[in-house]
Scaffold this active site. Structure first.
Site, PDB file in Angstrom:
ATOM      1  N   GLY A 274     -17.998  96.017   3.236  1.00  0.00           N
ATOM      2  CA  GLY A 274     -17.769  97.249   2.472  1.00  0.00           C
ATOM      3  C   GLY A 274     -19.022  98.108   2.469  1.00  0.00           C
ATOM      4  CG  HIS A 275     -22.557  96.726   0.435  1.00  0.00           C
ATOM      5  ND1 HIS A 275     -22.424  95.379   0.174  1.00  0.00           N
ATOM      6  CD2 HIS A 275     -22.627  97.332  -0.774  1.00  0.00           C
ATOM      7  CE1 HIS A 275     -22.428  95.175  -1.137  1.00  0.00           C
ATOM      8  NE2 HIS A 275     -22.539  96.347  -1.737  1.00  0.00           N
TER       9      HIS A 275
ATOM     10  CB  SER B  44     -16.211  92.476  -4.495  1.00  0.00           C
ATOM     11  OG  SER B  44     -17.027  92.268  -5.624  1.00  0.00           O
TER      12      SER B  44
ATOM     13  N   GLY C  33     -18.590 104.080  -2.461  1.00  0.00           N
ATOM     14  CA  GLY C  33     -17.303 103.494  -2.084  1.00  0.00           C
ATOM     15  C   GLY C  33     -16.203 103.833  -3.085  1.00  0.00           C
TER      16      GLY C  33
ATOM     17  CG  LEU D 165     -26.428  94.366   1.653  1.00  0.00           C
ATOM     18  CD1 LEU D 165     -27.371  94.950   2.703  1.00  0.00           C
ATOM     19  CD2 LEU D 165     -25.962  95.471   0.701  1.00  0.00           C
TER      20      LEU D 165
ATOM     21  CG  MET E 237     -26.172  96.880  -7.703  1.00  0.00           C
ATOM     22  SD  MET E 237     -25.930  96.435  -9.417  1.00  0.00           S
ATOM     23  CE  MET E 237     -24.325  95.707  -9.344  1.00  0.00           C
ATOM     24  N   GLY E 238     -27.171  94.921  -3.327  1.00  0.00           N
ATOM     25  CA  GLY E 238     -27.422  93.790  -2.424  1.00  0.00           C
ATOM     26  C   GLY E 238     -26.238  92.858  -2.299  1.00  0.00           C
TER      27      GLY E 238
ATOM     28  CE  LYS F 193     -14.147  96.039  -5.172  1.00  0.00           C
ATOM     29  NZ  LYS F 193     -14.913  96.101  -6.393  1.00  0.00           N
TER      30      LYS F 193
HETATM   31  P1  AMP Z   1     -22.539  97.507  -5.171  1.00  0.00           P
HETATM   32  O1  AMP Z   1     -23.552  96.806  -4.347  1.00  0.00           O
HETATM   33  O2  AMP Z   1     -21.384  96.641  -5.566  1.00  0.00           O
HETATM   34  O3  AMP Z   1     -23.129  98.277  -6.313  1.00  0.00           O
HETATM   35  O4  AMP Z   1     -21.872  98.606  -4.208  1.00  0.00           O
HETATM   36  C1  AMP Z   1     -22.657  99.543  -3.539  1.00  0.00           C
HETATM   37  C2  AMP Z   1     -21.751 100.573  -2.925  1.00  0.00           C
HETATM   38  O5  AMP Z   1     -20.851  99.946  -2.017  1.00  0.00           O
HETATM   39  C3  AMP Z   1     -20.881 101.285  -3.979  1.00  0.00           C
HETATM   40  O6  AMP Z   1     -20.778 102.662  -3.653  1.00  0.00           O
HETATM   41  C4  AMP Z   1     -19.557 100.580  -3.841  1.00  0.00           C
HETATM   42  O7  AMP Z   1     -18.449 101.367  -4.240  1.00  0.00           O
HETATM   43  C5  AMP Z   1     -19.513 100.316  -2.336  1.00  0.00           C
HETATM   44  N1  AMP Z   1     -18.588  99.224  -2.039  1.00  0.00           N
HETATM   45  C6  AMP Z   1     -18.539  98.001  -2.611  1.00  0.00           C
HETATM   46  N2  AMP Z   1     -17.506  97.285  -2.112  1.00  0.00           N
HETATM   47  C7  AMP Z   1     -16.884  98.072  -1.214  1.00  0.00           C
HETATM   48  C8  AMP Z   1     -15.738  97.914  -0.359  1.00  0.00           C
HETATM   49  N3  AMP Z   1     -15.027  96.798  -0.342  1.00  0.00           N
HETATM   50  N4  AMP Z   1     -15.399  98.952   0.437  1.00  0.00           N
HETATM   51  C9  AMP Z   1     -16.107 100.105   0.431  1.00  0.00           C
HETATM   52  N5  AMP Z   1     -17.189 100.314  -0.344  1.00  0.00           N
HETATM   53  C10 AMP Z   1     -17.577  99.318  -1.161  1.00  0.00           C
END
Ligand code: AMP
Length: 302
Positions: free
Chosen positions: A57-58, A208, A170, A54, A51-52, A172
């Protein structure tokens, strides 16, 4: 001296053109389809949905995909249907230009960044309903009604558009990873869902996109989330489930601005309560930190 200058100049121009040339930005489904049709090898596509806003983690998911596939697609789409709280959606950070800069040297082949109307041409009312068994009855499913319907709908549609071989998620968001595995079991048996471990800041707080919304002093205290999970995993053998839950709730709520939502320990294979056959357990937590909702989880041997 002048030759050296020419050499530097050419190297600079080449890398500038190459980096900008190699990473495509595709904003519509038709553009993606056109690009996909011309792709010679369609058997090595790695996909990282995001969801950007970034962060590292991403980046770890993208790195993994780049290492394991010839082509890596990153999607950037703030999916409105997975937000059960309109204020949370309104406040969600969005910064496409910064994200493009962040990705430029990552090895990403293309970024798919569609608009809401592109992803939901018929509106956001009719969402995909699949049988997620009990996986969506606990934690995020319980406290964010409709959240996983939105997740499943958008990931289903993204998978149909992107047609990946491997997709990276992730740990997470461990429950989300389980939900996506179930989606693939039912609808995309050929896509491999690959989990990637949680990347943390130096003090243990999981990266996050929402961390950017924390005020400085609250950010310092937010490491308590991970500390509490680690301590709870240690205390697990000494306390009953009820005592432990109360301990976590008290620890979290004793900090100014913190508000406990849930703490759970489940078998990580199925998100069911631990049993004699449990090999690996996970503790999960959700906390409001000055109104910002943060989640985390921690794997441990029962
Ligand atoms: P999001 O942008 O929050 O929807 O996350 C996109 C992807 O990145 C999802 O698969 C999350 O689980 C992963 N993700 C987010 N934060 C982390 C992190 N700290 N470590 C590893 N993966 C992450």
């Amino acid at each position: 001296m002048s030759n050296l200058f020419v050499w530097y100049y050419l190297t600079f121009i080449y890398s500038f053109v190459a980096l900008n040339h190699l990473m495509l930005l595709l904003k519509t489904i038709n553009h993606y389809k056109e690009w996909y049709q011309n792709l010679e090898d369609k058997n090595s596509i790695g996909f990282v949905p995001t969801m950007g806003a970034l962060h590292k983690g991403h980046y770890s998911l993208i790195e993994k995909s780049v290492n394991e596939n010839k082509v890596t697609i990153v999607s950037i789409f703030v999916n409105p249907t997975q937000f059960n709280n309109p204020i949370d959606l309104k406040n969600y950070p969005s910064c496409l230009e910064r994200d493009l800069d962040f990705l430029r040297s990552s090895g990403t082949t293309a970024i798919f960044a569609p608009s809401v109307s592109e992803m939901y041409p018929n509106g956001t009312e009719n969402l995909l309903n699949i049988d997620l068994l009990h996986i969506d009855k606990v934690m995020e499913g319980k406290f964010r009604p409709g959240h996983f319907n939105g997740v499943v709908t958008v990931v289903n549609n993204l998978f149909e558009i992107v047609k990946p071989n491997n997709a990276y998620f992730g740990e997470k968001d461990f429950q989300q990873y389980m939900v996506i595995k179930r989606l693939c079991e039912l609808k995309f048996p050929k896509i491999n869902i690959i989990p990637s471990e949680t990347i943390r800041e130096d003090d243990g707080l999981a990266f996050s996109s929402r961390n950017a919304l924390l005020k400085n002093e609250t950010r310092i205290k937010a490491k308590l989330l991970f500390n509490t999970l680690q301590n709870a995993a240690d205390l697990f053998k000494k306390m009953s489930a009820d005592e432990l839950n109360k301990w976590v709730e008290k620890t979290i709520n004793s900090v100014d601005g913190f508000h406990f939502e849930y703490f759970e320990i489940f078998d990580e294979q199925n998100l069911l309560p631990l049993s004699n056959s449990t090999k690996q357990a996970r503790a999960f937590i959700a906390v409001y930190v000055d109104g910002i909702r943060l989640i985390d989880n921690f794997k441990f041997k029962p």
